[in-house]
Design a protein around this motif. Structure first.
Motif, PDB file in Angstrom:
ATOM      1  N   ASN A 146      34.288  46.662  44.091  1.00  0.00           N
ATOM      2  CA  ASN A 146      35.459  47.186  43.382  1.00  0.00           C
ATOM      3  C   ASN A 146      36.665  47.435  44.283  1.00  0.00           C
ATOM      4  O   ASN A 146      37.783  47.585  43.788  1.00  0.00           O
ATOM      5  CB  ASN A 146      35.101  48.464  42.596  1.00  0.00           C
ATOM      6  N   GLU A 149      40.518  43.052  46.831  1.00  0.00           N
ATOM      7  CA  GLU A 149      41.833  42.839  46.224  1.00  0.00           C
ATOM      8  C   GLU A 149      41.809  41.776  45.134  1.00  0.00           C
ATOM      9  O   GLU A 149      42.672  41.771  44.255  1.00  0.00           O
ATOM     10  CB  GLU A 149      42.845  42.461  47.302  1.00  0.00           C
ATOM     11  N   ASN A 150      40.846  40.867  45.196  1.00  0.00           N
ATOM     12  CA  ASN A 150      40.728  39.862  44.149  1.00  0.00           C
ATOM     13  C   ASN A 150      39.309  39.316  44.106  1.00  0.00           C
ATOM     14  O   ASN A 150      38.503  39.542  45.008  1.00  0.00           O
ATOM     15  CB  ASN A 150      41.744  38.723  44.346  1.00  0.00           C
ATOM     16  N   ARG A 151      39.003  38.581  43.058  1.00  0.00           N
ATOM     17  CA  ARG A 151      37.644  38.110  42.802  1.00  0.00           C
ATOM     18  C   ARG A 151      37.183  37.040  43.774  1.00  0.00           C
ATOM     19  O   ARG A 151      35.981  36.756  43.866  1.00  0.00           O
ATOM     20  CB  ARG A 151      37.559  37.584  41.376  1.00  0.00           C
ATOM     21  N   GLY A 317      43.405  43.479  37.404  1.00  0.00           N
ATOM     22  CA  GLY A 317      42.764  42.883  38.572  1.00  0.00           C
ATOM     23  C   GLY A 317      41.256  42.800  38.410  1.00  0.00           C
ATOM     24  O   GLY A 317      40.682  43.282  37.431  1.00  0.00           O
ATOM     25  N   TYR A 318      40.635  42.167  39.398  1.00  0.00           N
ATOM     26  CA  TYR A 318      39.181  42.007  39.392  1.00  0.00           C
ATOM     27  C   TYR A 318      38.631  42.318  40.769  1.00  0.00           C
ATOM     28  O   TYR A 318      39.284  42.095  41.796  1.00  0.00           O
ATOM     29  CB  TYR A 318      38.789  40.568  39.020  1.00  0.00           C
ATOM     30  N   GLY A 319      37.406  42.818  40.773  1.00  0.00           N
ATOM     31  CA  GLY A 319      36.687  42.957  42.020  1.00  0.00           C
ATOM     32  C   GLY A 319      36.038  41.624  42.368  1.00  0.00           C
ATOM     33  O   GLY A 319      36.323  40.589  41.759  1.00  0.00           O
ATOM     34  N   SER A 325      37.553  46.065  38.651  1.00  0.00           N
ATOM     35  CA  SER A 325      38.410  46.537  39.737  1.00  0.00           C
ATOM     36  C   SER A 325      38.419  48.060  39.748  1.00  0.00           C
ATOM     37  O   SER A 325      37.881  48.722  38.847  1.00  0.00           O
ATOM     38  CB  SER A 325      39.829  46.019  39.528  1.00  0.00           C
TER      39      SER A 325
END
Length: 345
Positions: A146, A149-151, A317-319, A325
């Motif tokens: 989590n 900053e991005n997947r 956003g995404y983890g 996120s």
């Protein structure tokens, strides 16, 4: 005269340190722990505090002094046994310190070997909070990835933060103590890769996930238990057999209810699963588990509830690998806290 507390003696005694979570006290040197968000807490008089921890894997910890995060990511590698200065030059007086596990048990067990308050002394811990919550789940409940900053970021445990998972956020909102019993990739009847041996109900009763010793459930009796399982069972387009899934789910719910007779149990889904998998999961859990069990019990003694978290959105956003996120966890935590307030009135 101030009292010096050694690592191996009074500091490791349960009378002076509070342990929130599942801890194994079979080793005289100090308790072992592995589940995410396991917490070691002490109240002390002094101006500095150190700790000694032994790591049996690559573990990450959060250090909190007087309610503020002072170290967000303290790392110990496999086989390390180290002394860490957690805080110094504090105003001489009463302070609180907490060590919280950020990461998951598959990365390795850790062992707490004590606090050192230099010329200060340990104090009687604050009274435990009256509210208690237990979270049962998978990677979502662990806070997997989590903090990325991005997947697309390559996975590293340094991006896992159970302290900022939705369950932890809800518990702090409600001023409740909490424990998390969860593992990435595990499901109710199958894991993410289809392995039917790696399932959460199998390890749910354990003190340490990789040992068979059974947790004494009377040690931590919650008013609310949240079960958020099913995402991995429905992974990669797989649809589990309805009867197999719901029978296993009801068995887990009944096990939890047997251990905590007065607790409200929330059967939750989301926020990752979508499409047909979401429709079927909702149908299985809401209709064949929650509604069925509520019909089988007295209407005036309702203890089972259904909660669907809002699906995560790209703008939040995404983890890692599309996991929630930090922003999504915050939203989930607020939703869960509000839901718990509602059912507990």
């Amino acid at each position: 005269m101030s009292e010096f507390i050694t690592y191996e003696s009074k500091c490791s005694d349960k009378a002076g340190v509070r342990y929130i979570g599942r801890f194994d006290f079979s080793d005289a040197r100090g308790p072992k722990f592995a589940w995410p968000a396991s917490t070691i807490y002490a109240k002390f008089y002094g101006s500095s505090v150190s700790t000694k921890i032994r790591s049996l894997g690559d573990n990450y910890f959060i250090i909190i002094i007087d309610g503020e995060v002072v170290i967000n990511s303290l790392k110990l590698s496999e086989g390390e046994e180290k002394i860490f200065l957690l805080a110094s030059e504090l105003i001489l007086g009463e302070h609180e310190v907490s060590i919280i596990v950020r990461t998951e048990f598959y990365l390795g067990t850790a062992q707490f070997l004590g606090f050192d308050f230099d010329k200060g002394k340990i104090l009687t811990p604050a009274t435990p909070l009256n509210r208690r919550i237990e979270i049962v789940g998978d990677s979502i409940s662990c806070g997997f990835g989590n903090e990325a900053e991005n997947r697309e970021i390559e996975y590293s445990p340094k991006y896992d933060n159970s302290y900022l998972s939705y369950g932890s956020i809800a518990a702090r909102d409600l001023e409740a103590e909490y424990i998390i019993v969860a593992r990435s990739g595990f499901g109710l009847i199958r894991s993410y890769d289809g392995n039917k041996l790696n399932v959460l109900p199998e390890i749910y009763p354990r003190i340490l996930p990789d040992k068979d010793d059974t947790w004494q459930f009377e040690s931590f009796i919650p008013q609310v238990v949240v079960i958020n399982l099913g995402t991995n069972d429905f992974s990669s387009g797989f649809i589990p057999n309805r009867e197999e899934f719901t029978v296993a789910y009801i068995k887990l719910v009944n096990k939890v209810h047997k251990n905590y007779k007065e607790a409200k149990i929330i059967c939750a889904i989301g926020p990752i699963i979508d499409g047909n998998a979401l429709t079927v999961t909702r149908d299985y859990i809401k209709n064949d588990v929650v509604n069925k069990l509520n019909k089988d019990n007295e209407i005036n003694n309702k203890w089972l509830y259904f909660l669907e978290f809002d699906h995560q959105v790209e703008s939040d956003g995404y983890g890692i690998n599309g996991h929630p996120s930090l922003k999504t966890h915050e939203k989930m935590g607020r939703s869960l806290a509000d839901f718990i307030r509602k059912i507990l009135k």
